[in-house]
Motif scaffolding. Structure first.
Motif, PDB file in Angstrom:
ATOM      1  N   SER A 164     -14.787  -8.734 -22.352  1.00  0.00           N
ATOM      2  CA  SER A 164     -13.852  -7.578 -22.316  1.00  0.00           C
ATOM      3  C   SER A 164     -13.258  -7.116 -23.561  1.00  0.00           C
ATOM      4  O   SER A 164     -13.098  -5.967 -23.816  1.00  0.00           O
ATOM      5  CB  SER A 164     -12.807  -8.222 -21.303  1.00  0.00           C
ATOM      6  N   ARG A 213     -14.698  -7.188 -26.616  1.00  0.00           N
ATOM      7  CA  ARG A 213     -15.884  -6.480 -27.273  1.00  0.00           C
ATOM      8  C   ARG A 213     -16.039  -5.010 -26.534  1.00  0.00           C
ATOM      9  O   ARG A 213     -16.259  -4.155 -27.225  1.00  0.00           O
ATOM     10  CB  ARG A 213     -17.011  -7.324 -27.165  1.00  0.00           C
ATOM     11  N   GLU A 214     -16.025  -5.123 -25.379  1.00  0.00           N
ATOM     12  CA  GLU A 214     -16.428  -3.863 -24.697  1.00  0.00           C
ATOM     13  C   GLU A 214     -15.297  -2.826 -24.449  1.00  0.00           C
ATOM     14  O   GLU A 214     -15.500  -1.592 -24.619  1.00  0.00           O
ATOM     15  CB  GLU A 214     -17.044  -4.148 -23.529  1.00  0.00           C
ATOM     16  N   SER A 215     -14.112  -3.445 -24.099  1.00  0.00           N
ATOM     17  CA  SER A 215     -12.895  -2.215 -24.000  1.00  0.00           C
ATOM     18  C   SER A 215     -11.690  -2.552 -24.544  1.00  0.00           C
ATOM     19  O   SER A 215     -10.733  -2.020 -24.628  1.00  0.00           O
ATOM     20  CB  SER A 215     -12.874  -2.272 -22.397  1.00  0.00           C
ATOM     21  N   ARG A 216     -11.827  -3.768 -25.612  1.00  0.00           N
ATOM     22  CA  ARG A 216     -10.724  -3.855 -26.336  1.00  0.00           C
ATOM     23  C   ARG A 216      -9.336  -4.347 -25.551  1.00  0.00           C
ATOM     24  O   ARG A 216      -8.139  -4.011 -25.800  1.00  0.00           O
ATOM     25  CB  ARG A 216     -10.295  -2.831 -27.339  1.00  0.00           C
ATOM     26  N   GLU A 217      -9.664  -5.363 -24.331  1.00  0.00           N
ATOM     27  CA  GLU A 217      -8.533  -5.473 -23.527  1.00  0.00           C
ATOM     28  C   GLU A 217      -8.440  -6.711 -23.036  1.00  0.00           C
ATOM     29  O   GLU A 217      -9.913  -7.308 -22.793  1.00  0.00           O
ATOM     30  CB  GLU A 217      -8.391  -4.337 -22.305  1.00  0.00           C
ATOM     31  N   GLN A 265      -7.155  -9.051 -19.288  1.00  0.00           N
ATOM     32  CA  GLN A 265      -6.248  -8.898 -18.165  1.00  0.00           C
ATOM     33  C   GLN A 265      -6.150 -10.336 -17.879  1.00  0.00           C
ATOM     34  O   GLN A 265      -7.263 -11.152 -17.479  1.00  0.00           O
ATOM     35  CB  GLN A 265      -6.883  -8.052 -17.185  1.00  0.00           C
ATOM     36  N   ARG A 289      -9.110  -3.990 -35.241  1.00  0.00           N
ATOM     37  CA  ARG A 289      -9.313  -2.934 -33.968  1.00  0.00           C
ATOM     38  C   ARG A 289      -8.254  -3.360 -32.982  1.00  0.00           C
ATOM     39  O   ARG A 289      -8.164  -4.719 -32.566  1.00  0.00           O
ATOM     40  CB  ARG A 289     -10.721  -2.780 -33.498  1.00  0.00           C
ATOM     41  N   VAL A 330      -6.365  -4.637 -29.523  1.00  0.00           N
ATOM     42  CA  VAL A 330      -6.620  -5.276 -28.417  1.00  0.00           C
ATOM     43  C   VAL A 330      -5.307  -5.369 -27.603  1.00  0.00           C
ATOM     44  O   VAL A 330      -4.463  -5.799 -28.163  1.00  0.00           O
ATOM     45  CB  VAL A 330      -7.123  -6.730 -28.652  1.00  0.00           C
ATOM     46  N   HIS A 382      -3.275  -6.526 -20.655  1.00  0.00           N
ATOM     47  CA  HIS A 382      -2.684  -5.963 -19.322  1.00  0.00           C
ATOM     48  C   HIS A 382      -2.141  -7.236 -18.386  1.00  0.00           C
ATOM     49  O   HIS A 382      -3.183  -7.904 -18.009  1.00  0.00           O
ATOM     50  CB  HIS A 382      -3.539  -5.194 -18.823  1.00  0.00           C
TER      51      HIS A 382
END
Length: 278
Positions: A143, A145-149, A151, A208, A210, A213
């Motif tokens: 998560s 790497r792909e969406s910088r988030e 949860q 970058r 991150v 949520h």
């Protein structure tokens, strides 16, 4: 010593095998595909294929024991293997469990409680959440790497995240030291962090942003259930809720007491691995 390392290509198994080999011990590296490990004897091992158990145990006197992944009640699979290991001459077993699972609890907790009656020499490692959850193939790392988030349903709860290298150092000592501790060892890093803190460190180290949520227990459970059996998804969501309540807000001195050095900090772990794994 002749040590059988289960899960020898996994996060802690690979690191434990490497340390044992470097110290001059014979290692049988077991995995489902019998993947070669440098300077170790490969062995095919599948928890659900008992025919692979005897050959893997042949000649071993120590076992690093990793439960079957995703199994809510591994005792029916693991206990027959452990009896076979005892009868085959294994003297010492080190079980990888979790800080969230006490002796007699769910998952590996039942196996934990059975060890004293099976072996004179044993230890149970109960690490906190792995720092490598953010640098390898774990869903959190993917998560990031792909969406910088991230949860989670952990709220502002804090965790003593631990480096797998530190777990391996303690595992190698427990397997080969002069005396097994015959107890459980709770392993943490040097500090507790919330997932908000984790996101901030990841942002700083990688350069970058991150974002963490915050989601509800139910949202977390349903998200996990998209990829996992419902019962296991429920268990993992329950662990997030426990973290939110403070269950993992602790640090221990175990790593330093066993290895003679402080445990690695989260930032140091990320800086070591970030160049190629985040």
């Amino acid at each position: 010593m002749n040590v059988l390392v289960l899960g020898a290509t996994g996060t802690t198994g690979s690191r434990t095998a490497a340390r044992l080999i470097a110290a001059g011990h014979r290692v049988r590296a077991a995995s489902r595909a019998a993947t070669p490990v440098p300077d170790a004897e490969p062995a095919r091992f599948d928890w659900y294929e008992p025919a692979t158990h005897g050959p893997a145990l042949d000649g071993a006197d120590r076992v690093y024991l990793i439960p079957p992944v995703g199994e809510l009640d591994p005792a029916p699979v693991m206990l027959p293997f452990l009896r076979q290991a005892r009868d085959a001459g294994v003297q010492r077993v080190v079980l990888l469990s979790s800080s969230a699972i006490p002796e007699g609890g769910p998952a590996a907790g039942t196996v934990h409680s059975a060890l004293p009656a099976l072996f004179r020499e044993w230890a149970v490692l109960r690490p906190s959440w792995f720092m490598q959850n953010f640098t390898g193939g774990h869903p959190h790392a993917v998560s990031v790497r792909e969406s910088r988030e991230l949860q989670t349903a952990t709220g502002t709860g804090r965790i003593g995240f631990v480096d797998a290298e530190d777990i391996a150092a303690v595992a190698a000592d427990a397997l080969t030291g002069g005396q097994a501790p015959n107890t459980d060892l709770v392993l943490t890093g040097p500090e507790t962090l919330s997932y908000d803190d984790v996101a901030a460190v990841l942002s700083d180290v990688t350069g970058r942003p991150v974002v963490h949520h915050h989601v509800s227990h139910e949202q977390m459970r349903d998200r996990l259930a998209e990829a996992l059996p419902p019962e296991f998804a429920e268990l993992l969501a329950d662990l997030d809720r426990a973290i939110a309540g403070g269950a993992e807000d602790r640090v221990t001195d175990t790593v330093e007491r066993v290895t003679g050095r402080p445990p690695h900090a989260f930032r140091a772990c990320l800086e070591r691995e970030s160049a190629y794994r985040i």
